[in-house]
Motif scaffolding. Sequence first.
Motif, PDB file in Angstrom:
ATOM      1  N   ASP A  57       0.913  -1.131  -0.112  1.00 44.78           N
ATOM      2  CA  ASP A  57       0.048  -0.048   0.051  1.00 44.78           C
ATOM      3  C   ASP A  57       0.782   1.347   0.022  1.00 44.78           C
ATOM      4  OD1 ASP A  57      -1.655   2.008   0.522  1.00 44.78           O
ATOM      5  OD2 ASP A  57      -2.658   1.012   2.111  1.00 44.78           O
ATOM      6  N   GLU A  60       1.733   3.269   3.022  1.00 47.70           N
ATOM      7  CA  GLU A  60       2.694   2.768   4.094  1.00 47.70           C
ATOM      8  C   GLU A  60       4.201   2.845   3.713  1.00 47.70           C
ATOM      9  OE1 GLU A  60       1.325  -1.422   4.118  1.00 47.70           O
ATOM     10  OE2 GLU A  60      -0.480  -0.746   5.391  1.00 47.70           O
ATOM     11  N   ARG A  76       3.681  -7.006   1.872  1.00 46.45           N
ATOM     12  CA  ARG A  76       3.565  -5.653   1.592  1.00 46.45           C
ATOM     13  C   ARG A  76       5.224  -5.065   1.653  1.00 46.45           C
ATOM     14  NH1 ARG A  76      -1.942  -4.832   5.086  1.00 46.45           N
ATOM     15  NH2 ARG A  76      -1.987  -2.582   4.296  1.00 46.45           N
ATOM     16  N   VAL A 174       5.864   1.164   7.041  1.00 48.04           N
ATOM     17  CA  VAL A 174       5.126   0.557   7.899  1.00 48.04           C
ATOM     18  C   VAL A 174       5.313  -1.131   7.730  1.00 48.04           C
ATOM     19  CG1 VAL A 174       2.898  -0.093   8.783  1.00 48.04           C
ATOM     20  CG2 VAL A 174       3.270   2.220   7.928  1.00 48.04           C
ATOM     21  N   GLY A 177       3.079  -3.976   6.910  1.00 53.00           N
ATOM     22  CA  GLY A 177       1.433  -3.406   7.002  1.00 53.00           C
ATOM     23  C   GLY A 177       1.094  -3.381   8.367  1.00 53.00           C
ATOM     24  N   PRO A 179       1.112  -1.556  11.814  1.00 52.07           N
ATOM     25  CA  PRO A 179       1.631  -0.534  12.358  1.00 52.07           C
ATOM     26  C   PRO A 179       1.815  -0.517  14.207  1.00 52.07           C
ATOM     27  CG  PRO A 179      -0.386  -0.184  11.824  1.00 52.07           C
ATOM     28  CD  PRO A 179       0.048  -1.396  11.041  1.00 52.07           C
TER      29      PRO A 179
END
Length: 221
Positions: A57, A60, A76, A174, A177, A179
């Motif tokens: 994403d 992030e 991710r 992040v 993904g 956090p």
Amino acid sequence: MNELPEPEWRVSPGLIPYDAALTEMEARAAAIVAHEAREQIWLLEHPPVYTAGTSADPAELVDPRFPVMPAGRGGRYTYHGPGQRVGYLMLDLNERGRDVRCFVHGVEGWVIAALARLGLEAFRAPGRVGIWTLDHDGREAKIGAIGVRVRRWVTLHGFSVNVSPDLSHFGGIVPCGLPDYPVTSLAALGRSTTLGAFDDALAATRADFLQTLSCPAENES
């Protein structure tokens, strides 16, 4: 199932550029598919780089202070850099069992067993792929990431484990993904060790890992 030859065990010194490693890994996997090369377990380090999995994403990627490279694996954003052991696994699931879930579970178990040999208790976390441990504050913290791709039932990519990287470098993303969970390392937890010692622990537990891949193939597709 016939007994398979041991995969080639390769350890590369120095820092291997991420794009060069991807090219070589994909070529080796293609050669395995074509029955022109042995399976391979390749241990290496990368220069600082952020890699983007197929579910990355852009929101992030908060501070792209290092190059950002598409990875082609699942997952991710993650970080690779000096002090982190990366393991690329080019294994033939046609021969070892066509079960990707079993493969990922086996990789997790292998890394957990290797860390145990270095005196660190690590574990799986339900719903969160990767390798987890407790930090100094008792929080669940990620010490290893797993991201794989399977092409014609030959695996690519693999795992990364934080031995002694600069953990501040994870602040540009992040990580994976997630956090709400910190990232840690063997060094941050007071386990002074080297990449070579971790490699030795992986080698000592390798046979058990390969044995776990002989799972019933429940998810062939």
